[in-house]
Write an enzyme that holds these catalytic residues in place. Structure first.
Site, PDB file in Angstrom:
ATOM      1  CB  SER A 317       4.105  -9.758   2.501  1.00 57.71           C
ATOM      2  OG  SER A 317       4.476  -8.734   3.405  1.00 57.71           O
ATOM      3  CG  HIS A 345       1.454 -10.819  -0.716  1.00 58.17           C
ATOM      4  ND1 HIS A 345       2.558 -11.296  -1.371  1.00 58.17           N
ATOM      5  CD2 HIS A 345       1.833  -9.641  -0.155  1.00 58.17           C
ATOM      6  CE1 HIS A 345       3.569 -10.461  -1.196  1.00 58.17           C
ATOM      7  NE2 HIS A 345       3.152  -9.449  -0.452  1.00 58.17           N
ATOM      8  CE  LYS A 377       3.178  -8.455  -4.172  1.00 54.10           C
ATOM      9  NZ  LYS A 377       3.164  -6.993  -4.042  1.00 54.10           N
TER      10      LYS A 377
END
Length: 433
Positions: A317, A345, A377
């Site tokens: 990240s 992610h 996300k």
């Protein structure tokens, strides 16, 4: 599949340590490559254990210029010097002290606030605090609206003016694919479920919080990942921190990448297992730890480890680097260990079909023992999941603290995930995904 020697000969270079075959272009440590000509966009990375990626994998990082690095350290030095000077002035009441301290009647107690740990908070963060924690009052799209606030005491406290600052460029949102909007298919589906099921379940999955929507979501997630079974949780951070202790414990070994997320670090610490750190994306460092674990076993007793679990992320990240998953899987198989992959992610946003880093490398999902990810996300929702073999998921349904004690996912959030995931999979009847 070609051998390493044939590939090296075809590229005109010799195999390098850590799987990088780009010496002619100024290869950096850990397999990072810089200065690659535009015409040479495909570089095969030779794996340390003798295999090759199915696809060319080229990852480039810009090095920090020396001048910038030096000036940064000089700035920290000046900050530290003046910080201690200001602390001295605060101690002698020359400057007003507004940081958290004990009251007078608590002076004989053990300090509740660690003075040194708050040093940078007092002397650096408070100076630029107005750049963070600003409340937004719009959808987290490409641009957001923010509430205007002012401070009259050097950012210790803020007051709101009542004005709204519009069209601020959003660079701090996880809304990768734009599903967290106030209109569209996802919003309409979530609103319909809200009217049918309500806002929350107010119970854990093992009591009365198990809805048909949760069952539908988990079957869809398993099909999306290409695994036998999956389980959804109400919080992405807790998916890591509460499930890792259910998988490993005392007598087990965790090998963790040095740049892993805080949730993985917390989960590893809570497990009670022995933790050893390997250098970021460095396969030589990981293999050395695996060899030592097999040869030497547990400290003092020399007994074999009960389990060896490798913790990595799909996309890290803070750095944006992609895990060298084919090599990690090869090492996992070679040394008979387990692999825990955090795709917070990467899921939904990476790979030809949006199925994350496993899809990106064209690998078999069954080679990853524990596939973890979040819905916060790419799917514009909340919560997390774990996918894998049915035996694993059945075990977690019984022993995971997130399943036993935590409130289950809100029905409108579940529907948001289902709708966005079907859109990515192309099962919504459109070509948007």
């Amino acid at each position: 599949m070609e051998g390493p020697e044939r590939t090296a000969a075809a590229l005109g270079t010799q195999p390098r340590v850590n799987g990088c075959s780009g010496a002619a272009h100024g290869a950096l440590r850990n397999g990072y490559v810089r200065g690659i000509p535009a015409s040479d966009t495909q570089i095969n990375h030779i794996m340390h254990n003798g295999g090759l990626y199915k696809r060319p994998f080229n990852e480039a990082f810009e090095e920090t210029p020396m001048l910038v690095a030096v000036l940064t350290y000089v700035g920290y030095g000046v900050l530290t010097l003046f910080g201690y000077l200001r602390d001295f002035m605060r101690q002698w009441k020359i400057e007003k002290c507004q940081n958290a301290t004990e009251r007078e009647e608590q002076k004989d107690f053990v300090p509740l606030y660690q003075d040194f740990e708050n040093f940078y908070n007092r002397n650096l963060y408070m100076r630029i605090r107005d750049s963070w924690n600003r409340p937004i009052c719009s959808v987290p799209g490409a641009k957001v609206d923010m509430m205007e606030r002012v401070s009259h005491d050097y950012n210790w406290t803020f007051t709101y003016t009542g004005r709204v600052i519009k069209d601020i460029i959003n660079m701090g949102s996880y809304n990768y694919l734009g599903f967290a909007q106030k209109s569209g298919t996802c919003q309409e589906a979530a609103a319909k479920v809200l009217s049918q099921y309500g806002a929350g379940v107010c119970s854990s999955r093992q009591e009365m919080g198990n809805l048909d929507k949760h069952e539908e979501l988990e079957k869809l997630v398993a099909r999306f990942l290409g695994v036998e079974s999956a389980m959804a949780y109400g919080m992405g951070f807790a998916t890591n921190s509460m499930n890792i202790p259910a998988l490993v414990g005392k007598g087990c070994l965790i090998l963790s990448d040095e740049l892993n997320h805080a949730s993985l670090v917390l989960g590893a610490r809570l497990s009670g297992a022995t933790i050893r750190i390997f250098k970021h994306n460095n396969m030589q460092s990981l293999e050395k730890l695996l060899k030592d674990a097999i040869v030497h076993g547990q400290p003092r007793t020399r007994r074999p480890w009960k389990k060896i679990l490798i913790l990595v992320e799909g996309i890290y990240s803070m750095e944006g680097s992609i895990v060298r998953l084919p090599e990690v899987i090869a090492l996992k198989k070679k040394y008979k260990s387990y692999l825990y992959l955090d795709e917070a992610h990467s899921i939904g946003a990476l790979g030809p079909s949006g199925r994350g880093v496993v899809d990106y490398f064209g690998l078999n999902p069954e080679d990853v023992d524990v596939m973890m990810g979040t819905f916060t996300k790419s799917f514009g929702a909340a919560g997390g999941y774990i996918g894998g073999f049915k035996e694993l998921i059945d075990y977690l349904r019984t022993y995971s603290h997130s399943a036993v004690y935590a409130t289950s996912l809100s029905p409108p959030v579940v529907e948001q995930i289902i709708t966005s995931m079907k859109c990515i999979m192309g099962e919504d009847g459109t070509t948007v995904g």
